[in-house]
Design a protein around this motif. Structure first.
Motif, PDB file in Angstrom:
ATOM      1  N   LYS A  63       0.814  -1.208   0.000  1.00 49.74           N
ATOM      2  CA  LYS A  63       0.000   0.000   0.000  1.00 49.74           C
ATOM      3  C   LYS A  63       0.854   1.268   0.000  1.00 49.74           C
ATOM      4  N   PHE A  64       1.968   1.247   0.759  1.00 46.79           N
ATOM      5  CA  PHE A  64       2.815   2.436   0.858  1.00 46.79           C
ATOM      6  C   PHE A  64       4.294   2.066   0.779  1.00 46.79           C
ATOM      7  N   CYS A  65       5.088   2.932   0.159  1.00 43.60           N
ATOM      8  CA  CYS A  65       6.536   2.993   0.351  1.00 43.60           C
ATOM      9  C   CYS A  65       6.797   4.252   1.153  1.00 43.60           C
TER      10      CYS A  65
ATOM     11  N   THR B   1      11.282   3.161  -4.504  1.00 45.68           N
ATOM     12  CA  THR B   1       9.878   3.568  -4.550  1.00 45.68           C
ATOM     13  C   THR B   1       9.335   3.664  -5.971  1.00 45.68           C
ATOM     14  N   ALA B   2      10.066   4.284  -6.888  1.00 42.39           N
ATOM     15  CA  ALA B   2       9.556   4.476  -8.248  1.00 42.39           C
ATOM     16  C   ALA B   2       9.234   3.147  -8.917  1.00 42.39           C
ATOM     17  N   LYS B   3      10.143   2.184  -8.820  1.00 36.30           N
ATOM     18  CA  LYS B   3       9.904   0.883  -9.444  1.00 36.30           C
ATOM     19  C   LYS B   3       8.783   0.125  -8.747  1.00 36.30           C
ATOM     20  N   LEU B   4       8.729   0.213  -7.434  1.00 39.02           N
ATOM     21  CA  LEU B   4       7.669  -0.468  -6.700  1.00 39.02           C
ATOM     22  C   LEU B   4       6.308   0.167  -6.971  1.00 39.02           C
ATOM     23  N   ARG B   5       6.292   1.476  -7.100  1.00 39.66           N
ATOM     24  CA  ARG B   5       5.030   2.160  -7.400  1.00 39.66           C
ATOM     25  C   ARG B   5       4.527   1.775  -8.791  1.00 39.66           C
ATOM     26  N   GLU B   6       5.447   1.674  -9.732  1.00 37.78           N
ATOM     27  CA  GLU B   6       5.077   1.258 -11.085  1.00 37.78           C
ATOM     28  C   GLU B   6       4.548  -0.175 -11.101  1.00 37.78           C
ATOM     29  N   ALA B   7       5.146  -1.039 -10.288  1.00 34.80           N
ATOM     30  CA  ALA B   7       4.781  -2.456 -10.302  1.00 34.80           C
ATOM     31  C   ALA B   7       3.530  -2.766  -9.490  1.00 34.80           C
TER      32      ALA B   7
END
Length: 231
Positions: A51-53, A66-72
Motif C-alpha cells: 500500500k505504501f513505500c 519507490t519508483a519501481k515499486l510504485r510502477e509495479a
C-alpha cells in the motif's frame, strides 16, 4: 502484525516490511532500488498487497526503490513533510499516523541528520529510527541541512522519552547489529552517554567522514522518488 527486517549489503541499509496479517496490506520503509525484486518476491510469497513505500528521509547513500515499486504495485510513495521530493504521492507530518489494518505507524519528527527526517513508531512497540539514532551511534550531520544540535535534541528529547522497552530498529548498521532498545541506547550509546549537547556538536564537527559513494546520484534520484536520469 508481520514485521521483517531486510538488509542491503552494499549500502548497509535496512528496509522494513510491515503488514497487517488480516487485511494483507503492507508498507515498505526505506526500500532500496537494487533490492526491488527481492522485496516483490517476498510480498508475493506472503500474499501481501503493498500500500505504501515510506521514507525516513531523502537518502544520500542509496537510491530508493519507490519508483519501481510504485510502477509495479500502484503503491503510494510517502515522504516526510518538507522533504524536497516533488514526486511523492503524499507527505507525512509529525504526529500523523499511517494505518494499515490494525497496524499504526506514528511519525516522529527527528531532524538533525537531515532537515526533514522522521522516525516511525509502529504499534507503540517498534521504533524505526532511520539515520537519527543508530545502535551505539548516530547518523552524520554534515550535509543535506544536517544540524548536530538538532539531532542531539531529537534523540534525547523525543526518542529517549519513549518507554525503555521500545525496540530500536535503525536505518543502517555497520557492525552486525540488528536491534536494540531505547533503554540500552540511553545506557550504552557513547554519543549520548559520554557527551552533553556541546560535546556532541563538537564531536560531529570533527568526524571528517568521506561523502557517500552514491551521493551525487542518490540525492537527485531520491528527490524524484528513485527515478534515474541517464545521460
Amino acid at each position: 502484525m508481520l514485521f521483517r527486517q531486510l538488509f542491503d549489503a552494499e549500502s548497509s541499509t535496512y528496509t522494513y516490511l510491515i503488514a497487517d496479517l488480516i487485511t494483507k496490506e503492507a508498507v515498505l520503509v526505506d526500500p532500496v532500488l537494487e533490492q526491488v525484486e527481492r522485496d516483490r518476491k517476498l510480498l508475493n510469497e506472503l500474499g501481501l498487497s503493498l500500500k505504501f513505500c515510506l521514507e525516513t528521509h531523502i537518502h544520500a547513500d542509496h537510491v530508493t526503490g519507490t519508483a519501481k515499486l510504485r510502477e509495479a504495485t500502484s503503491c503510494l510513495g510517502v515522504v516526510p513533510e518538507n522533504a524536497y521530493a516533488t514526486c511523492a504521492d503524499r507527505v507525512i507530518r509529525d504526529g500523523e499516523v499511517l494505518e494499515i489494518g490494525s497496524v499504526s505507524i506514528e511519525a516522529i519528527s527527528t531532524p538533525g541528520h537531515t532537515d526533514s527526517h522522521m522516525a516511525y513508531r509502529v504499534n507503540c512497540t517498534h521504533l524505526l529510527t532511520g539515520d537519527a539514532l543508530l545502535i551505539r551511534g548516530s547518523g552524520r550531520t554534515d550535509f543535506q541541512g544536517g544540524d548536530a544540535g538538532a539531532l542531539y535534541d531529537s534523540v534525547t528529547q523525543r526518542l529517549f522519552m519513549l518507554p525503555d522497552k521500545t525496540l530500536v530498529y535503525p536505518g543502517h548498521d555497520y557492525h552486525g547489529h540488528t536491534v536494540s532498545t531505547i533503554g540500552e541506547e540511553k545506557q550504552s550509546n557513547p554519543r549520548f552517554t559520554k557527551c552533553n549537547r556541546n560535546d556532541f556538536i563538537e564531536l560531529m564537527k570533527n568526524l571528517n567522514l568521506p561523502s557517500p559513494k552514491k551521493m551525487m546520484e542518490a540525492v537527485p534520484a531520491n528527490e524524484r522518488c528513485g527515478n534515474l536520469i541517464r545521460i
